[in-house]
Design a protein around this motif. Structure first.
Motif, PDB file in Angstrom:
ATOM      1  N   GLN A 118       0.832  -1.193   0.000  1.00 41.18           N
ATOM      2  CA  GLN A 118       0.000   0.000   0.000  1.00 41.18           C
ATOM      3  C   GLN A 118       0.870   1.247   0.000  1.00 41.18           C
ATOM      4  N   HIS A 241     -10.364  -2.079   0.190  1.00 42.31           N
ATOM      5  CA  HIS A 241      -9.126  -2.863   0.176  1.00 42.31           C
ATOM      6  C   HIS A 241      -8.936  -3.729   1.410  1.00 42.31           C
ATOM      7  N   LEU A 277      -4.525   1.396   4.506  1.00 37.42           N
ATOM      8  CA  LEU A 277      -5.348   1.930   3.431  1.00 37.42           C
ATOM      9  C   LEU A 277      -6.595   1.062   3.302  1.00 37.42           C
TER      10      LEU A 277
END
Length: 292
Positions: A118, A241, A277
């Motif tokens: 990420q 995510h 994230l």
């Protein structure tokens, strides 16, 4: 949990009126149309209720077709496009007065291990050091077109503790600045259980509140509350995510790479407080300067 959050959770608890058909209601809105984040969240609820429990939403793509009537129910019709071994796809059409007002496609996935990396989380002040809406909005009363906007904004956001880490658009009217905005948010109370669909839908609801702020900041515009811009969401996409909870602090880091042809584009990332994230968001909206 305050009354506003209870009301929001009730809005997301859709009534099943037939196989693949659900009905939702609305709460009073700041403007005379259904809040876009509400219809997007409700559509995702409808889709999610037709999906096996072991699959969680990983993306949605949607279009706002017509302004919704906050005084009428919204019917959500779900089309079960595909059920694969790993992924499930659903299409949802929201209808009012016999016409579609919103269209959503969503994809769900069973959890699996895979490559993992990420970006680095941007710096931001501690949310606990920032002013709440009740503390910050009264300072802008004279800036708003209608002084009563302060109370309406506070009421509209009462279900969510949303705190600006950067100057809001109405705080820099007439002074163009970098097209970037940061807010921290979480629900105004703890949520029971860990249903990932509920937390995903709540983040979807909040994601439509401030995403186009960065467009306004680039031009020194204050938005509808000031009266120097007329706007509406056109399309909205999200990618989920990593797991997160909507009742824990989330950083919404937003920027605008472009505005042209009466439209403005906002793109953003949502981060957990510990630096993961969680979500990527992109939205385009109508952004017009009122005619004199």
């Amino acid at each position: 949990m305050n009354e506003a959050l209870t009301t929001l959770l009730d809005l997301l608890d859709l009534e099943r009126i037939e196989e693949n058909i659900f009905r939702g209601t609305s709460r009073s809105a700041l403007v005379p149309r259904v809040f876009g984040g509400q219809v997007a969240a409700q559509a995702l609820v409808a889709a999610g209720r037709t999906v096996p429990e072991d699959r969680t939403a990983h993306s949605l793509h949607s279009y706002f077709l017509r302004a919704g009537d906050p005084g009428a129910p919204i019917v959500y019709s779900v089309d079960r496009i595909r059920d694969g071994r790993s992924f499930t796809t659903r299409r949802v059409v929201a209808v009012q007065h016999g016409q579609p007002i919103f269209h959503l496609s969503a994809s769900f996935q069973t959890y699996e291990e895979g490559l993992d990396h990420q970006a680095v989380m941007p710096s931001a002040p501690d949310p606990e050091t920032l002013a709440t809406a009740e503390e910050s909005l009264p300072a802008y009363r004279e800036t708003f077109r209608d002084p009563g906007t302060v109370e309406r904004l506070i009421d509209a956001r009462a279900a969510v503790d949303l705190r600006y880490a950067t100057t809001p658009p109405w705080g820099s009217v007439g002074e163009p600045v970098e097209p970037r905005s940061q807010v921290w948010f979480r629900t105004a109370g703890k949520l029971e259980g860990a249903d990932p669909l509920l937390h995903t839908c709540l983040a979807t609801y909040v994601s439509d509140m401030t995403l186009l702020d960065s467009v306004l900041l680039a031009h020194g515009r204050g938005g509808w509350a000031v009266g120097d811009v007329v706007g509406a969401s056109l399309d909205h996409a999200m990618w989920f995510h990593r797991p997160f909870r909507a009742d824990e602090w989330l950083l919404y880091d937003q920027e605008s790479p472009s505005a042209a042809a009466g439209r403005g584009l906002g793109q953003a990332r949502i981060w957990t407080q510990d630096g993961r994230l969680a979500v990527t968001v992109i939205q385009e909206g109508v952004v017009r300067v009122p005619r004199a």
